[in-house]
Design a protein around this motif. Structure first.
Motif, PDB file in Angstrom:
ATOM      1  N   ARG A  74      82.212  25.512  41.216  1.00 46.77           N
ATOM      2  CA  ARG A  74      81.576  25.892  42.485  1.00 46.77           C
ATOM      3  C   ARG A  74      82.636  26.336  43.493  1.00 46.77           C
ATOM      4  NH1 ARG A  74      77.985  28.435  44.880  1.00 46.77           N
ATOM      5  NH2 ARG A  74      77.206  27.590  46.812  1.00 46.77           N
ATOM      6  N   SER A  75      83.776  25.657  43.532  1.00 41.73           N
ATOM      7  CA  SER A  75      84.834  26.061  44.468  1.00 41.73           C
ATOM      8  C   SER A  75      85.375  27.439  44.108  1.00 41.73           C
ATOM      9  CB  SER A  75      85.963  25.029  44.514  1.00 41.73           C
ATOM     10  OG  SER A  75      86.753  25.086  43.350  1.00 41.73           O
ATOM     11  N   ALA A  79      85.326  30.793  46.512  1.00 44.05           N
ATOM     12  CA  ALA A  79      86.682  31.138  46.964  1.00 44.05           C
ATOM     13  C   ALA A  79      86.759  32.487  47.672  1.00 44.05           C
ATOM     14  CB  ALA A  79      87.660  31.102  45.795  1.00 44.05           C
ATOM     15  N   LEU A  88      83.041  26.528  52.716  1.00 41.33           N
ATOM     16  CA  LEU A  88      83.606  25.188  52.803  1.00 41.33           C
ATOM     17  C   LEU A  88      82.498  24.157  53.015  1.00 41.33           C
ATOM     18  CD1 LEU A  88      86.017  23.218  53.024  1.00 41.33           C
ATOM     19  CD2 LEU A  88      86.086  23.776  55.490  1.00 41.33           C
ATOM     20  N   TRP A  91      80.496  23.578  49.863  1.00 36.96           N
ATOM     21  CA  TRP A  91      81.254  22.799  48.890  1.00 36.96           C
ATOM     22  C   TRP A  91      81.334  21.332  49.300  1.00 36.96           C
ATOM     23  CZ3 TRP A  91      86.070  20.302  48.535  1.00 36.96           C
ATOM     24  CH2 TRP A  91      86.464  20.011  47.229  1.00 36.96           C
ATOM     25  N   ALA A 130      91.038  22.069  44.996  1.00 41.36           N
ATOM     26  CA  ALA A 130      89.957  23.053  45.132  1.00 41.36           C
ATOM     27  C   ALA A 130      89.537  23.188  46.589  1.00 41.36           C
ATOM     28  CB  ALA A 130      88.771  22.641  44.270  1.00 41.36           C
ATOM     29  N   GLY A 131      89.398  22.063  47.254  1.00 40.45           N
ATOM     30  CA  GLY A 131      88.997  22.088  48.657  1.00 40.45           C
ATOM     31  C   GLY A 131      90.058  22.675  49.559  1.00 40.45           C
ATOM     32  N   LEU A 134      89.585  26.399  49.976  1.00 42.17           N
ATOM     33  CA  LEU A 134      88.426  26.712  50.815  1.00 42.17           C
ATOM     34  C   LEU A 134      88.715  26.392  52.275  1.00 42.17           C
ATOM     35  CD1 LEU A 134      85.629  25.347  48.453  1.00 42.17           C
ATOM     36  CD2 LEU A 134      86.185  27.752  48.909  1.00 42.17           C
TER      37      LEU A 134
END
Length: 193
Positions: A74-75, A79, A88, A91, A130-131, A134
């Protein structure tokens, strides 16, 4: 150099049965459920469980790998989203939902965030990475304050999931708490104290 031998067929079956039963038991009773029960339901002894999973966190990490893969995918999808802040937020909502799937998971993820050597770090480190991408895009777009860190966001999402776990009758609580958190992230929000 040490070569890893493939597992025997019976060992693979035991591993898969343990994971299947761990998912069911964790879903029903939370992540602090009895490991002995998981072993019994799997038809193996506790020693076999510990050969495959040397700790509760190692078992939890293995159980949550599928959900982790979905969050990471999902990230990647988000992106290059046209609206980085919305990406963001979407997510973060998914992370809160994931952390709330099993009673006790939010607490374990919080500990994994604080200790990169824990078995749960194999879940929390990729989530943070991953975060981070974002968050960086949202900050570069000017929508999110520059002093916000991914570590803080991960702790906040886990805290929201933990609060929701403690208040199961209020299904709207995670969204309300996330909305409050997001107001504080905005670039036009109050400066950090």
């Amino acid at each position: 150099m040490t070569e890893t031998r493939p597992k025997r067929a019976d060992a693979r079956r035991n591993y898969e049965r343990l994971l299947t039963e761990a998912r069911a038991v964790f879903a029903a009773r939370g992540t602090d459920a009895s490991l002995e029960e998981i072993a019994r339901r799997s038809g193996v002894g506790i020693g076999t469980l510990y050969r495959h999973f040397p700790s509760r966190h190692a078992m939890m990490s293995a159980v949550f790998q599928e959900a982790l893969a979905e969050l990471l995918e999902r990230s990647r999808e988000l992106a290059e989203a046209e609206r980085p802040c919305a990406a963001l937020v979407g997510w973060l909502r998914a992370v809160v939902a994931h952390a709330g799937e099993y009673r006790g998971l939010a607490t374990a993820l919080m500990s994994g965030t604080a200790d990169d050597s824990s078995a749960m770090a194999s879940c929390s480190i990729p989530l943070r990475e991953a975060g981070e991408g974002l968050l960086r895009r949202a900050q570069e777009s000017g929508a999110v304050r520059s002093d916000v860190s991914i570590g803080d966001l991960m702790q906040l999402t886990n805290a929201i999931a933990l609060a929701a776990e403690q208040t199961p009758g209020d299904r709207e609580l995670p969204d309300r708490l996330l909305a409050l958190t997001l107001r504080g992230l905005r670039a036009d929000g109050p400066p950090a104290a």
